[in-house]
Design a protein around this motif. Sequence first.
Motif, PDB file in Angstrom:
ATOM      1  N   ASP A 344      -0.465 -12.048   3.903  1.00 39.89           N
ATOM      2  CA  ASP A 344      -1.916 -12.586   3.987  1.00 39.89           C
ATOM      3  C   ASP A 344      -2.656 -11.754   5.039  1.00 39.89           C
ATOM      4  OD1 ASP A 344      -1.561 -14.171   1.841  1.00 39.89           O
ATOM      5  OD2 ASP A 344      -1.023 -15.947   3.176  1.00 39.89           O
ATOM      6  N   ASP A 345      -1.695 -11.290   6.023  1.00 35.05           N
ATOM      7  CA  ASP A 345      -2.326 -10.427   7.090  1.00 35.05           C
ATOM      8  C   ASP A 345      -2.648  -9.059   7.006  1.00 35.05           C
ATOM      9  OD1 ASP A 345      -2.052 -12.867   8.678  1.00 35.05           O
ATOM     10  OD2 ASP A 345       0.063 -12.272   9.624  1.00 35.05           O
ATOM     11  N   LEU A 346      -1.993  -8.379   5.839  1.00 34.35           N
ATOM     12  CA  LEU A 346      -2.435  -7.029   5.172  1.00 34.35           C
ATOM     13  C   LEU A 346      -4.168  -6.992   5.104  1.00 34.35           C
ATOM     14  CD1 LEU A 346       0.276  -6.210   2.720  1.00 34.35           C
ATOM     15  CD2 LEU A 346       0.128  -5.430   4.961  1.00 34.35           C
ATOM     16  N   VAL A 347      -4.548  -5.972   5.596  1.00 36.80           N
ATOM     17  CA  VAL A 347      -5.877  -5.777   5.474  1.00 36.80           C
ATOM     18  C   VAL A 347      -6.385  -5.267   3.910  1.00 36.80           C
ATOM     19  CG1 VAL A 347      -6.231  -4.917   7.742  1.00 36.80           C
ATOM     20  CG2 VAL A 347      -5.818  -3.225   6.168  1.00 36.80           C
ATOM     21  N   ILE A 348      -5.405  -5.181   3.168  1.00 38.99           N
ATOM     22  CA  ILE A 348      -5.584  -4.953   1.760  1.00 38.99           C
ATOM     23  C   ILE A 348      -5.029  -5.726   0.846  1.00 38.99           C
ATOM     24  CG2 ILE A 348      -6.181  -2.495   2.105  1.00 38.99           C
ATOM     25  CD1 ILE A 348      -2.904  -3.265   0.490  1.00 38.99           C
ATOM     26  N   ASN A 349      -5.370  -5.601  -0.392  1.00 35.72           N
ATOM     27  CA  ASN A 349      -4.625  -6.456  -1.512  1.00 35.72           C
ATOM     28  C   ASN A 349      -4.694  -5.931  -2.779  1.00 35.72           C
ATOM     29  OD1 ASN A 349      -7.133  -6.892  -2.761  1.00 35.72           O
ATOM     30  ND2 ASN A 349      -7.600  -8.510  -1.398  1.00 35.72           N
ATOM     31  N   PHE A 353      -5.932  -1.440  -4.812  1.00 34.81           N
ATOM     32  CA  PHE A 353      -5.194  -0.423  -5.629  1.00 34.81           C
ATOM     33  C   PHE A 353      -6.158  -0.336  -6.960  1.00 34.81           C
ATOM     34  CE2 PHE A 353      -1.999  -2.277  -2.947  1.00 34.81           C
ATOM     35  CZ  PHE A 353      -1.396  -1.177  -2.657  1.00 34.81           C
ATOM     36  N   ILE A 354      -6.629  -1.491  -7.562  1.00 35.42           N
ATOM     37  CA  ILE A 354      -7.403  -1.112  -8.789  1.00 35.42           C
ATOM     38  C   ILE A 354      -8.729  -0.357  -8.469  1.00 35.42           C
ATOM     39  CG2 ILE A 354      -8.769  -2.544 -10.464  1.00 35.42           C
ATOM     40  CD1 ILE A 354      -6.599  -4.715 -10.039  1.00 35.42           C
ATOM     41  N   ASN A 355      -9.299  -0.686  -7.172  1.00 38.84           N
ATOM     42  CA  ASN A 355     -10.451  -0.043  -7.155  1.00 38.84           C
ATOM     43  C   ASN A 355     -10.076   1.471  -6.706  1.00 38.84           C
ATOM     44  OD1 ASN A 355     -11.760  -2.229  -7.287  1.00 38.84           O
ATOM     45  ND2 ASN A 355     -11.682  -2.857  -5.013  1.00 38.84           N
ATOM     46  N   TRP A 356      -9.086   1.744  -6.017  1.00 37.62           N
ATOM     47  CA  TRP A 356      -8.766   3.195  -5.674  1.00 37.62           C
ATOM     48  C   TRP A 356      -8.198   3.887  -7.014  1.00 37.62           C
ATOM     49  CZ3 TRP A 356      -5.116   1.092  -1.127  1.00 37.62           C
ATOM     50  CH2 TRP A 356      -5.754   0.950  -0.211  1.00 37.62           C
ATOM     51  N   GLU A 390      -4.720   3.567   2.642  1.00 34.15           N
ATOM     52  CA  GLU A 390      -5.276   4.348   1.408  1.00 34.15           C
ATOM     53  C   GLU A 390      -4.767   5.695   1.180  1.00 34.15           C
ATOM     54  OE1 GLU A 390      -9.406   5.260  -0.983  1.00 34.15           O
ATOM     55  OE2 GLU A 390      -9.456   4.192   0.830  1.00 34.15           O
ATOM     56  N   SER A 391      -5.011   6.238   2.555  1.00 32.41           N
ATOM     57  CA  SER A 391      -4.375   7.677   2.411  1.00 32.41           C
ATOM     58  C   SER A 391      -2.668   7.731   2.054  1.00 32.41           C
ATOM     59  CB  SER A 391      -4.701   8.026   3.866  1.00 32.41           C
ATOM     60  OG  SER A 391      -4.132   9.451   3.897  1.00 32.41           O
TER      61      SER A 391
END
Length: 402
Positions: A344-349, A353-356, A390-391
Motif C-alpha cells: 500500500d506504500d507504493l506510489v503506484i498501483n 500500468f493500464i494508463n501507461w 515508470e521509466s
Amino acid sequence: MLSEPFLQAEPIMITLEERGYESFLVGGAVRDFFANRPIGDIDIATNATPEEVQRIFPRTVPVGIDHGTILVLHNGFSFEITTYRTEGEYDDYRHPSDVSFVKDIKLDLSRRDFTINAIAMDRHGNVLDPFDGKIDLENQIIKTVGSPNERFSEDPLRMLRGVRFVSQLGFQMDSDTEQAIKQLHRLLQRISVERITDEISKLFTHHYINSALNIVSVTNMDRSLPIFDEQEHLFEKLKTIKFHESLNHAGIMFAIFHLLDPNISVQKWIKTYKVSNRIRRKALHLINNYNDYQEKGLTKPVIYSIGKDHLYDFYQLIGLLDLVNLKFNVLLDSYEHLPIKSRDDLVINGQDFINWFPNEKKGKWIGDYLDQIEKLIITEELRNNRDEIESRVREWKARERG
C-alpha cells in the motif's frame, strides 16, 4: 473491607444479602488477590438458586444455568454468580452426571480442583479457607482438594491445568499430586483435543514454562499428549529450550513444535490439535519466514515479509531456536528503516500500468510487475518514485518487445 477491583462486585453482594442470601468472592480472583497478582474476572458464589438470581437482578444472561451460573450485568461490569453446588459422577471425564444445589459454601468449595482455588472471601474481607489454600499459596504449592486420584479421575484435564498453574505462578507441585499424575496421565487420552490445546496454549503464555515442562517430564505426561506420545524425541528437544519469558501467541508454540522436527508437517500439528484459524495463520507465517531467514539471513525482504505485527513473535522464535544474540530494538529499527512497509506504500498501483500501456490487455503481467517493483524498492535498487518506476517498467516492456 473490600478494595479495588472487588469494590465493583460489592453492590451485587449487598443486593444478594439484603434479599436474605449469602455471597462470597471465589475462584481465581481470590487466589490472585492473596498471591499479590493482577486480578482478572470476579466470580461470586451464593446460596440463591439461578432462578432467584434472575429475579433479583434486571440484567442477566443464563450462561451456564444448568450448572448454576448466571452472568449479571451491572454498571458496565459483568459477574458470574454461581449457586453453591455438589456434583455427581463424571461419566464423560468432563461433565458431572448431575448437579445438586446446596446451602453450604464449604460443600461447594470441596468440589473444586486445587486448594488455592478453594478459598472464599465475603465482602467484609473475612476468609473461609477449609482446605488451607492460603497456606499452600504462602508455601507456593499446587495441591488438589482432597484425593488427587479422585480429582483427576473426575476430570483428567485438571492434571494439565495443574501444570499450567505451575507455569503461571511458578509454584512447586505437591508430591502426592505429582504422583497421581504419573499414575493417571493416560486418562488425558479420553479428553477432547480442543480442551488439551487450550490448556497447553495457556501454559506457554505464562512465565515459568520450563518449570511446567519439567513437571510434564517427570510425570511422563508427554506420553499422553498427541504427537508427542508417538515421537519421544520431540519432548526431549522441547525441554532443552530455555524459555525466558512467556510466548506472545500460541502460534509461536506450534511453530516451535513443527521446527523441532520439520519432518513432522505443520499440517499434522494443526490438524491433530484442531487449532483455530488465528493460531494456524500465525504459525504458518512464522514458519515460512523462519525458513527464509535460515536460507537468507535477516535481509530486508525477510524483515519486510515478517511485518511489524509479527516482528516480536519472530524475535522470540529465533531467540529460542537459534539463540540469536539480537536486541529487539535493533530488529525493530531495521524494520522502521525499510523504504516501504507494505504494498500500500507504493506510489503506484495496477491502474498506473493500464494508463501507461492502454493498448496492453489486462492480465497477470500487472501483478508480476508489481512484485518485481516491490522487491526492488525493498532492496533499495529502485526508489519509490513514480517517474523512476515508470521509466523502469517501460524499459522492461521495451525489452520484452525487442
